[in-house]
Design a protein around this motif. Structure first.
Motif, PDB file in Angstrom:
ATOM      1  N   LYS A 202       0.847  -1.194   0.000  1.00  0.00           N
ATOM      2  CA  LYS A 202       0.000   0.000   0.000  1.00  0.00           C
ATOM      3  C   LYS A 202       0.882   1.245   0.000  1.00  0.00           C
ATOM      4  CE  LYS A 202      -3.545  -2.536   2.556  1.00  0.00           C
ATOM      5  NZ  LYS A 202      -2.803  -3.813   2.542  1.00  0.00           N
ATOM      6  N   GLU A 203       0.747   2.061  -1.005  1.00  0.00           N
ATOM      7  CA  GLU A 203       1.613   3.227  -1.166  1.00  0.00           C
ATOM      8  C   GLU A 203       1.510   4.172   0.022  1.00  0.00           C
ATOM      9  OE1 GLU A 203       4.311   5.957  -2.530  1.00  0.00           O
ATOM     10  OE2 GLU A 203       3.949   3.902  -3.231  1.00  0.00           O
ATOM     11  N   LEU A 204       0.293   4.424   0.494  1.00  0.00           N
ATOM     12  CA  LEU A 204       0.107   5.338   1.617  1.00  0.00           C
ATOM     13  C   LEU A 204       0.823   4.821   2.859  1.00  0.00           C
ATOM     14  CD1 LEU A 204      -1.221   7.750   3.002  1.00  0.00           C
ATOM     15  CD2 LEU A 204      -3.242   6.322   3.399  1.00  0.00           C
ATOM     16  N   VAL A 205       0.702   3.529   3.117  1.00  0.00           N
ATOM     17  CA  VAL A 205       1.338   2.942   4.293  1.00  0.00           C
ATOM     18  C   VAL A 205       2.856   3.042   4.182  1.00  0.00           C
ATOM     19  CG1 VAL A 205       1.649   0.821   5.624  1.00  0.00           C
ATOM     20  CG2 VAL A 205      -0.606   1.398   4.699  1.00  0.00           C
ATOM     21  N   ARG A 206       3.388   2.765   3.004  1.00  0.00           N
ATOM     22  CA  ARG A 206       4.843   2.857   2.819  1.00  0.00           C
ATOM     23  C   ARG A 206       5.330   4.279   3.076  1.00  0.00           C
ATOM     24  NH1 ARG A 206       3.810  -0.354  -1.840  1.00  0.00           N
ATOM     25  NH2 ARG A 206       4.232   1.445  -3.196  1.00  0.00           N
ATOM     26  N   GLN A 207       4.560   5.265   2.651  1.00  0.00           N
ATOM     27  CA  GLN A 207       4.955   6.651   2.878  1.00  0.00           C
ATOM     28  C   GLN A 207       4.969   6.976   4.370  1.00  0.00           C
ATOM     29  OE1 GLN A 207       6.173   8.783   0.605  1.00  0.00           O
ATOM     30  NE2 GLN A 207       6.012   7.046  -0.813  1.00  0.00           N
ATOM     31  N   ILE A 208       4.001   6.455   5.106  1.00  0.00           N
ATOM     32  CA  ILE A 208       3.964   6.671   6.553  1.00  0.00           C
ATOM     33  C   ILE A 208       5.168   6.012   7.207  1.00  0.00           C
ATOM     34  CG2 ILE A 208       2.706   6.057   8.661  1.00  0.00           C
ATOM     35  CD1 ILE A 208       0.111   6.441   7.096  1.00  0.00           C
ATOM     36  N   TRP A 209       5.451   4.783   6.838  1.00  0.00           N
ATOM     37  CA  TRP A 209       6.563   4.061   7.452  1.00  0.00           C
ATOM     38  C   TRP A 209       7.906   4.718   7.144  1.00  0.00           C
ATOM     39  CZ3 TRP A 209       4.888  -1.602   5.926  1.00  0.00           C
ATOM     40  CH2 TRP A 209       3.824  -1.998   6.769  1.00  0.00           C
ATOM     41  N   LYS A 210       8.005   5.408   6.004  1.00  0.00           N
ATOM     42  CA  LYS A 210       9.260   6.081   5.651  1.00  0.00           C
ATOM     43  C   LYS A 210       9.597   7.215   6.621  1.00  0.00           C
ATOM     44  CE  LYS A 210       9.388   5.131   0.674  1.00  0.00           C
ATOM     45  NZ  LYS A 210       9.275   5.706  -0.693  1.00  0.00           N
ATOM     46  N   LEU A 211       8.625   7.649   7.412  1.00  0.00           N
ATOM     47  CA  LEU A 211       8.878   8.709   8.374  1.00  0.00           C
ATOM     48  C   LEU A 211       9.702   8.213   9.553  1.00  0.00           C
ATOM     49  CD1 LEU A 211       5.354  10.391   8.284  1.00  0.00           C
ATOM     50  CD2 LEU A 211       7.476  11.249   7.273  1.00  0.00           C
ATOM     51  N   GLY A 212       9.954   6.914   9.610  1.00  0.00           N
ATOM     52  CA  GLY A 212      10.835   6.376  10.637  1.00  0.00           C
ATOM     53  C   GLY A 212      10.147   5.529  11.672  1.00  0.00           C
ATOM     54  N   ILE A 213       9.379   4.537  11.245  1.00  0.00           N
ATOM     55  CA  ILE A 213       8.646   3.664  12.156  1.00  0.00           C
ATOM     56  C   ILE A 213       9.205   2.249  12.049  1.00  0.00           C
ATOM     57  CG2 ILE A 213       6.377   2.683  12.710  1.00  0.00           C
ATOM     58  CD1 ILE A 213       5.172   5.279  11.526  1.00  0.00           C
ATOM     59  N   CYS A 214       9.729   1.733  13.145  1.00  0.00           N
ATOM     60  CA  CYS A 214      10.295   0.384  13.205  1.00  0.00           C
ATOM     61  C   CYS A 214      11.161   0.102  11.978  1.00  0.00           C
ATOM     62  CB  CYS A 214       9.184  -0.669  13.324  1.00  0.00           C
ATOM     63  SG  CYS A 214       9.786  -2.307  13.823  1.00  0.00           S
ATOM     64  N   THR A 215      12.186   0.914  11.824  1.00  0.00           N
ATOM     65  CA  THR A 215      13.012   0.857  10.620  1.00  0.00           C
ATOM     66  C   THR A 215      13.620  -0.517  10.375  1.00  0.00           C
ATOM     67  OG1 THR A 215      13.534   3.194  10.955  1.00  0.00           O
ATOM     68  CG2 THR A 215      14.946   1.957   9.439  1.00  0.00           C
ATOM     69  N   SER A 216      13.998  -1.217  11.424  1.00  0.00           N
ATOM     70  CA  SER A 216      14.624  -2.524  11.243  1.00  0.00           C
ATOM     71  C   SER A 216      13.746  -3.489  10.467  1.00  0.00           C
ATOM     72  CB  SER A 216      14.998  -3.130  12.599  1.00  0.00           C
ATOM     73  OG  SER A 216      13.859  -3.220  13.439  1.00  0.00           O
ATOM     74  N   MET A 217      12.420  -3.383  10.649  1.00  0.00           N
ATOM     75  CA  MET A 217      11.496  -4.250   9.910  1.00  0.00           C
ATOM     76  C   MET A 217      10.815  -3.524   8.761  1.00  0.00           C
ATOM     77  SD  MET A 217       9.892  -7.105   9.307  1.00  0.00           S
ATOM     78  CE  MET A 217      10.164  -8.212  10.689  1.00  0.00           C
ATOM     79  N   LEU A 218      10.378  -2.303   8.967  1.00  0.00           N
ATOM     80  CA  LEU A 218       9.507  -1.629   8.000  1.00  0.00           C
ATOM     81  C   LEU A 218      10.253  -0.694   7.051  1.00  0.00           C
ATOM     82  CD1 LEU A 218       6.529  -0.754  10.385  1.00  0.00           C
ATOM     83  CD2 LEU A 218       6.915  -2.850   9.053  1.00  0.00           C
ATOM     84  N   GLY A 219      11.509  -0.429   7.296  1.00  0.00           N
ATOM     85  CA  GLY A 219      12.263   0.426   6.391  1.00  0.00           C
ATOM     86  C   GLY A 219      12.353  -0.181   5.000  1.00  0.00           C
ATOM     87  N   ASP A 220      12.255   0.667   3.956  1.00  0.00           N
ATOM     88  CA  ASP A 220      12.297   0.202   2.559  1.00  0.00           C
ATOM     89  C   ASP A 220      11.345  -0.985   2.377  1.00  0.00           C
ATOM     90  OD1 ASP A 220      14.316   2.064   1.830  1.00  0.00           O
ATOM     91  OD2 ASP A 220      15.820   0.749   2.743  1.00  0.00           O
ATOM     92  N   ALA A 221      10.093  -0.745   2.742  1.00  0.00           N
ATOM     93  CA  ALA A 221       9.115  -1.835   2.827  1.00  0.00           C
ATOM     94  C   ALA A 221       8.890  -2.569   1.520  1.00  0.00           C
ATOM     95  CB  ALA A 221       7.781  -1.284   3.350  1.00  0.00           C
ATOM     96  N   ASP A 222       9.119  -1.901   0.381  1.00  0.00           N
ATOM     97  CA  ASP A 222       8.885  -2.548  -0.911  1.00  0.00           C
ATOM     98  C   ASP A 222      10.160  -3.160  -1.501  1.00  0.00           C
ATOM     99  OD1 ASP A 222      10.039  -0.081  -1.279  1.00  0.00           O
ATOM    100  OD2 ASP A 222       8.765   0.500  -2.965  1.00  0.00           O
TER     101      ASP A 222
END
Length: 304
Positions: A202-222
């Motif tokens: 989900k593009e919106l979710v990826r943009q939110i996660w790029k703000l720095g949320i649980c980077t070890s797992m969610l960073g560069d989600a795609d």
């Protein structure tokens, strides 16, 4: 479960607010499924029977909560803010019907429950929280912690398993020093890999996660390259190791009950997550956590 420090709140608040306000409806609408549990279900309405085991009391009269941002209701009501009234453990929100409300009723929960959890806390901070909880002399202490130990800027900063174990053992000793007969209900660490798989497309979710949320797992989600896949696998393995520690240490205490992996195994969907970060539980997610806890606390036998 937030892994950001306080000094970074102002930087990401504007980004979270803007992105989430533009797409909150889309976030909720991304998943139409539900977990099949409805308000007023048998699980939510069951009362503990009068019969109790030799140690475990299925009808405690007071509850203290320790842990991290999940137990504080972080990001459930507004961006980058605690909302303890919706806490699965001790909240007063009618939609959530927290564990304390289910066990004690609304008036009982208001008078005989305490929330000592701290947003951003890792296992190393649990002994201090347990010491505070022990002063309340509660019948039951709920524990939910560990996600921040895995959610770091890099996998190399994740809390070593040995340190995680040592801190949890110290926390249990702190509790026993002040409240030797208090029961302890320990929730497993949520499945961060499943959370990533829920929102990564989900593009919106990826943009939110790029703000720095649980980077070890969610960073560069795609990113599905070998390095990114290995990084996520490392986080997943560490979470499983943390849960093994929670289970093993709890098993050594006659008044401790582990959830059997119930929180880790619960398949959170978009509608149950915060509209602000697609990471912390929202009200619906908090309600599901309360149901899981109530079911396990009032069960005749501990989860397998």
């Amino acid at each position: 479960m937030r892994d950001r420090s306080v000094r970074r709140r102002s930087r990401i608040a504007a980004g979270l607010t803007a992105v989430a306000l533009l797409g909150s409806a889309a976030l909720v609408g991304c998943d139409s499924d539900r977990d099949g549990t409805t308000k007023g279900s048998a699980a939510g309405q069951r009362k503990p029977s009068a019969a109790a085991g030799p140690v475990w009391n299925r009808g405690p009269k007071s509850v203290a909560a320790v842990g991290d941002s999940i137990t504080r209701g972080f990001d459930a009501c507004s961006v980058l803010a605690d909302c303890p009234e919706v806490s699965w453990a001790t909240g007063t929100d009618a939609q959530v019907r927290s564990l304390a409300v289910r066990l004690l009723g609304e008036s009982g929960a208001a008078a005989h429950s305490w929330n000592h959890a701290v947003t951003g806390a890792r296992m190393a901070q649990l002994p201090e929280q347990m010491a505070r909880a022990a002063k309340e002399k509660p019948d039951l202490v709920t524990v939910m912690i560990g996600a921040n130990d895995a959610c770091r800027d890099s996998v190399r900063y994740m809390t070593p398993v040995a340190d995680f174990r040592s801190s949890f053992e110290t926390a249990m000793r702190q509790l026993r020093a002040g409240a030797p007969k208090a029961q302890v209900y320990v929730s497993s660490v949520p499945d961060l890999m499943r959370l990533w798989s829920t929102g990564r497309d989900k593009e919106l979710v990826r943009q939110i996660w790029k703000l720095g949320i649980c980077t070890s797992m969610l960073g560069d989600a795609d990113d599905m390259g070998a390095q990114a896949v290995a990084r996520r696998a490392s986080v997943q393995k560490r979470v499983e190791e943390y849960n093994a520690v929670l289970r093993d240490v709890c098993a050594k205490d006659a008044r401790c009950r582990y959830d059997g992996g119930a929180v880790h195994d619960f398949p959170f969907i978009g509608a149950q997550l915060s509209q602000w970060d697609w990471f912390h539980p929202g009200r619906e997610g908090q309600a599901r956590l309360a149901e899981i806890a109530y079911r396990n606390v009032t069960a005749t036998k501990p989860p397998a």
